[in-house]
Design a protein around this motif. Structure first.
Motif, PDB file in Angstrom:
ATOM      1  N   TYR A  27      -4.472   7.311  41.829  1.00 35.73           N
ATOM      2  CA  TYR A  27      -3.342   6.877  40.874  1.00 35.73           C
ATOM      3  C   TYR A  27      -4.155   6.095  40.594  1.00 35.73           C
ATOM      4  O   TYR A  27      -4.738   5.238  40.517  1.00 35.73           O
ATOM      5  N   ILE A  28      -3.519   6.013  38.706  1.00 38.76           N
ATOM      6  CA  ILE A  28      -3.943   4.947  38.343  1.00 38.76           C
ATOM      7  C   ILE A  28      -3.104   3.297  38.786  1.00 38.76           C
ATOM      8  O   ILE A  28      -1.683   3.425  39.179  1.00 38.76           O
ATOM      9  N   GLY A  59       2.792  11.498  30.227  1.00 36.68           N
ATOM     10  CA  GLY A  59       2.209  11.645  30.618  1.00 36.68           C
ATOM     11  C   GLY A  59       2.044  10.434  32.558  1.00 36.68           C
ATOM     12  O   GLY A  59       1.178   9.865  33.020  1.00 36.68           O
ATOM     13  N   ALA A  60       3.376  10.310  33.100  1.00 38.52           N
ATOM     14  CA  ALA A  60       3.565  10.134  34.452  1.00 38.52           C
ATOM     15  C   ALA A  60       1.867  10.490  35.227  1.00 38.52           C
ATOM     16  O   ALA A  60       1.176  10.453  36.148  1.00 38.52           O
ATOM     17  N   THR A  85      -8.617   3.826  39.184  1.00 41.13           N
ATOM     18  CA  THR A  85      -7.518   3.981  39.776  1.00 41.13           C
ATOM     19  C   THR A  85      -8.236   4.569  41.085  1.00 41.13           C
ATOM     20  O   THR A  85      -9.063   3.928  41.621  1.00 41.13           O
ATOM     21  N   ILE A  86      -7.672   4.894  42.508  1.00 42.94           N
ATOM     22  CA  ILE A  86      -7.671   4.418  42.945  1.00 42.94           C
ATOM     23  C   ILE A  86      -7.675   6.295  43.946  1.00 42.94           C
ATOM     24  O   ILE A  86      -6.436   6.779  43.507  1.00 42.94           O
ATOM     25  N   THR A  87      -7.646   6.325  45.310  1.00 44.24           N
ATOM     26  CA  THR A  87      -7.208   7.359  46.001  1.00 44.24           C
ATOM     27  C   THR A  87      -6.940   7.088  47.231  1.00 44.24           C
ATOM     28  O   THR A  87      -7.085   5.912  47.827  1.00 44.24           O
ATOM     29  N   SER A 121     -15.402  25.179  40.278  1.00 43.16           N
ATOM     30  CA  SER A 121     -14.414  23.755  39.570  1.00 43.16           C
ATOM     31  C   SER A 121     -13.691  23.040  40.426  1.00 43.16           C
ATOM     32  O   SER A 121     -13.217  23.635  41.226  1.00 43.16           O
ATOM     33  N   GLN A 122     -12.563  21.761  39.854  1.00 44.76           N
ATOM     34  CA  GLN A 122     -11.966  21.130  40.679  1.00 44.76           C
ATOM     35  C   GLN A 122     -10.280  20.778  40.115  1.00 44.76           C
ATOM     36  O   GLN A 122     -10.872  19.772  39.339  1.00 44.76           O
ATOM     37  N   TRP A 123      -9.470  21.523  40.471  1.00 48.27           N
ATOM     38  CA  TRP A 123      -7.996  21.725  39.062  1.00 48.27           C
ATOM     39  C   TRP A 123      -7.882  19.805  40.156  1.00 48.27           C
ATOM     40  O   TRP A 123      -8.380  19.573  41.457  1.00 48.27           O
ATOM     41  N   ALA A 124      -7.191  18.364  39.710  1.00 44.83           N
ATOM     42  CA  ALA A 124      -7.280  17.292  40.239  1.00 44.83           C
ATOM     43  C   ALA A 124      -5.953  16.423  39.087  1.00 44.83           C
ATOM     44  O   ALA A 124      -5.281  17.082  38.223  1.00 44.83           O
ATOM     45  N   MET A 125      -5.377  15.695  39.746  1.00 43.59           N
ATOM     46  CA  MET A 125      -4.151  15.068  39.398  1.00 43.59           C
ATOM     47  C   MET A 125      -4.797  14.009  38.742  1.00 43.59           C
ATOM     48  O   MET A 125      -4.830  13.504  40.343  1.00 43.59           O
ATOM     49  N   VAL A 126      -4.018  13.254  38.164  1.00 38.98           N
ATOM     50  CA  VAL A 126      -3.803  11.958  38.090  1.00 38.98           C
ATOM     51  C   VAL A 126      -1.777  10.851  38.127  1.00 38.98           C
ATOM     52  O   VAL A 126      -1.591  11.819  37.365  1.00 38.98           O
ATOM     53  N   ILE A 127      -1.367  10.311  38.945  1.00 34.35           N
ATOM     54  CA  ILE A 127       0.004   9.539  38.843  1.00 34.35           C
ATOM     55  C   ILE A 127      -0.843   8.390  38.497  1.00 34.35           C
ATOM     56  O   ILE A 127      -1.124   7.556  39.104  1.00 34.35           O
TER      57      ILE A 127
END
Lengths: 267, 386, 130
Positions: free
Chosen positions: A265-266, A227-228, A250-252, A45-51
């Motif tokens: 990143y949104i 939600g930031a 979103t982009i990385t 599994s993979q933890w992920a973050m969205v900023i």
């Protein structure tokens, strides 16, 4: 997908080629014991973050995140950029996404602050180069971990990281860590010793106890900061991050390098 | 044989005394670094490798260059190198030991150095570099001792040493190739990520290493009764000339790719080196000095009359060494970190402590080299007298 | 044979250096106590394993815990072979919650045994004590 399978193929071929050299007595141990899986192997599994870049424009939100991280991990306060320890911090848009910047972009966009941290890449170059497996990609949750006991301080991972996400302890950090009136540091998270490399660990110690990363929790507590930062597991189809990633643009960072960042990143 | 190292004239002891006192300086400097951390160096979060890793890279080349005498002598029976081979092997031994010391002094946690062996990691080039260097040291030590022992006893070397000598030839190439792979496999650093880095390293190695060997041979000719042979020196000079031309060609190829494509990621490093980037121009005078030395030396080396003049050759060789040292020991490593992945430019210059440690490591290498050459010269002089 | 003196001189220096731990300690003049005076936790009967094992192998157990927790991500608690009780794999949370006064236990014995573990360069006592 095609590029991914080619990458896997290259890896397996390289592995086979290296495997041929597993005759020496020193090597045999490593070859047969299969000590740790490292490099960009498959993860369960993979933890992920969205900023959310819009919401994180508020300095109060970002500052809350940084403070929470500093307190949670006993990060020393070093002003000198040559020695500063960074886990999560500000960079300008033009430096974070150099491939997205063109001459016609207005200055306020170019210089907009963006929060950056370790990307916990799918195919982490730092893990590939580490000579002691002091840093590795944890199979069960995809976190790029650091073992401070193992690190020899060669700084090869810092040369390999395309995001500048790693910091070296040039001196003993303890005297520069915040302390209360009794001389105690803010948390029980081990401080570091001089001569080792450190970086964001996605708050592995908090996830273990069912908590969200300190920065995510802190952002949510700031009015307007809800939600930031969003955090969740990519393997869980119902997770908030999956919902955002499937519905928003979103982009990385530096996609062309093929590292596969897990901080999104949104725009 | 070894007892020769304990007997010598006044000049010999003065030389050892000089190395010894420089080693003490190095130890003191390293003590500072060990107790305070790498903060005493000029390195930073942006430029994480400095003069130590640069010297390591330069010296791997010097070590590898022994193959330039071993190969003609053993594979092509080029007999003129007969008295030169042991000098090459001795230089390789001293250079590899300096390489290892430079890695060691660069570590943040030197007491944990054994972790590299305790947790062998096949995907790390640093692990392979350690194996390559360790193996090369062992090969040269064994080959040097066995062949020289046979020579001192005026008999042929044992047959089993031949395959080991053959093995040492590709092994020499491997040490510098793997060292180049340390850099060229990093997608984060476009300046290093070039397929020609390994060939370029080898070409520059085969010009700087034999140049040093020529200078050492000229010194031995001047101060001892042992003469490695004029013809051997001239052959080495020819090797230096070829290698230097190839090196210039490889550098030119790099320049073309960067400048013609005009991709910012690729041109930045070269701009930083030769013109300065956003006002950061610390390396510019160095690089132009290096370029001037390179052009001058290549020109002089290509003129047979000058190249074969042993009175001038020493100076040309010193120029070649300086040029390659600037290329690898000053420009190559630091520029990989400029600009950093976030577009920032941080200048680097070594501190006094760093220079002290560097001088100390070189002194250890040269003391070792002095001892090895002393033994060689003693045996040779004795044989000449007999 | 003329080197006999030099050889014996060199050997003497070697012997002196090798035996330094013995005469260095003796000449320092500090009388060694028979054993370290340790303060044990008042309200606990036993450690996670029996005392002889802990005395001899606590460092190995800690290293094992460290690798299991940090490297293998093993979140389950350690099961004692002594009585089946379970403990979190944590130096700070498990060990130091009983041995509250680190100096009266760990440090005192380490001083006695003249070993310098590096644990406390990073790890804290509960509550962030450094």
């Amino acid at each position: 997908m095609e590029s991914k399978s080619r990458r896997t193929f290259l890896k397996e071929t390289a592995g086979a080629a290296l495997g041929l050299s597993c005759g020496g007595s020193v090597l045999t141990a490593a070859c047969t014991s299969g000590e740790d899986s490292h490099g960009g192997g498959p993860v369960e599994s993979q933890w992920a973050m969205v900023i959310d870049m819009e919401k994180s424009q508020d300095p109060a939100v970002r500052e809350a995140c940084y403070e929470a991280c500093i307190q949670a991990h006993n990060i020393p306060r070093i002003e000198d950029p040559e020695e500063r320890i960074r886990w999560i911090w500000d960079e300008e848009y033009q430096d974070v996404f150099p491939d997205q910047v063109h001459d016609q972009l207005p200055d306020d966009v170019k210089h907009a602050p963006v929060m950056v941290l370790c990307n916990h890449c799918m195919n982490p170059p730092c893990v590939r180069v580490c000579p002691t497996q002091a840093t590795w990609k944890r199979e069960e949750d995809g976190i790029v971990m650091m073992d401070m006991h193992r690190c020899i301080g060669c700084r090869y991972c810092m040369a390999a990281c395309p995001y500048g996400s790693r910091s070296f302890n040039w001196r003993d950090p303890r005297p520069l860590i915040d302390k209360d009136a009794q001389g105690n540091v803010a948390s029980d998270f081990p401080t570091r010793t001089r001569g080792v490399v450190e970086k964001c660990n996605f708050c592995a110690e908090r996830l273990r106890e069912g908590l969200q990363p300190a920065c995510v929790e802190a952002a949510n507590q700031v009015p307007g900061g809800e939600g930031a930062l969003m955090f969740g597991n990519l393997a869980d189809p119902g997770s908030e991050v999956n919902q955002v990633l499937s519905s928003q643009r979103t982009i990385t960072r530096r996609v062309a390098l093929g590292t596969g960042p897990n901080v999104f990143y949104i725009v | 044989m070894l007892e020769a190292a304990f007997r010598g004239g006044k000049r010999y002891w003065i030389l050892l005394g000089v190395w010894g006192s420089l080693i003490l300086v190095g130890l003191w400097a390293w003590g500072q670094q060990f107790t305070q951390g790498l903060t005493v160096t000029g390195m930073s979060q942006d430029v994480t490798w400095g003069i130590y890793i640069a010297q390591f890279t330069f010296l791997v080349g010097v070590a590898a260059s022994a193959v330039m005498v071993v190969l003609p002598y053993y594979l092509h029976s080029y007999k003129d190198f007969g008295r030169m081979v042991i000098l090459g092997e001795g230089l390789a031994i001293a250079a590899v030991i300096m390489c290892m010391l430079f890695i060691f002094v660069d570590m943040g946690q030197p007491t944990r150095v054994t972790n590299v062996l305790l947790h062998p990691t096949l995907n790390s080039m640093m692990f392979w570099d350690m194996l390559a260097l360790g193996g090369y040291l062992a090969l040269n030590a064994v080959i040097g001792m066995v062949t020289f022992d046979a020579e001192a006893k005026e008999g042929p070397p044992p047959g089993w040493i031949k395959p080991i000598i053959i093995l040492s030839i590709p092994w020499a190439v491997s040490i510098h190739t793997v060292t180049a792979f340390l850099y060229s496999g990093l997608e984060a650093r476009s300046f290093w990520m070039t397929a020609i880095l390994a060939p370029r390293f080898l070409a520059s190695a085969f010009s700087s290493g034999p140049s040093l060997l020529i200078i050492l041979a000229l010194i031995l000719r001047r101060f001892t009764k042992f003469d490695p042979g004029e013809k051997a020196i001239r052959s080495l000079a020819l090797i230096v000339a070829y290698a230097m031309v190839v090196n210039v060609f490889f550098v030119g190829v790099e320049f073309f790719t960067a400048i013609y494509s005009d991709m910012p990621h690729h041109t930045h490093a070269f701009e930083y080196l030769y013109m300065g980037l956003h006002g950061h121009d610390a390396l510019v005078p160095w690089m132009w000095t290096g370029a001037a030395l390179t052009v001058t030396c290549v020109t002089l080396l290509l003129i047979p009359k000058i190249r074969n003049n042993l009175n001038v050759l020493g100076f040309i060789c010193a120029g070649v060494i300086a040029a390659i040292w600037i290329e690898k020991g000053v420009g190559m490593v630091v520029t990989g970190f400029v600009p950093n992945p976030l577009g920032r430019i941080t200048d680097y210059s070594p501190t006094g402590v760093e220079i002290g440690v560097t001088v100390g490591v070189y002194a250890i290498g040269f003391m070792l080299l002095t001892l090895i050459y002393k033994i060689v010269v003693n045996v040779r002089e004795r044989m000449l007298a007999a | 044979m003329s080197d006999k003196g030099k050889i014996f001189f060199g050997l003497a220096i070697f012997v002196i250096l090798v035996t330094f731990p013995f005469w260095g300690r003796l000449s320092a003049g500090d009388a060694l106590p028979d054993r370290a005076e340790l303060e044990y936790p008042a309200d606990e009967e036993a450690c996670v394993e029996d005392t002889p094992f802990m005395r001899a192998s606590h460092m190995d157990l800690l290293n094992q815990w460290r690798d299991e927790l940090v490297r293998d991500g093993n979140l389950e608690e350690y099961v004692s072979e002594l009585d089946g009780r379970t403990y979190p794999r944590s130096l700070t949370k498990t060990c130091l919650s009983c041995h509250e006064d680190r100096d009266a236990f760990c440090t005192r014995c380490h001083d006695y045994a003249d070993v310098q573990p590096t644990c406390w360069e990073c790890h804290t006592t509960p509550g962030g004590g450094v």
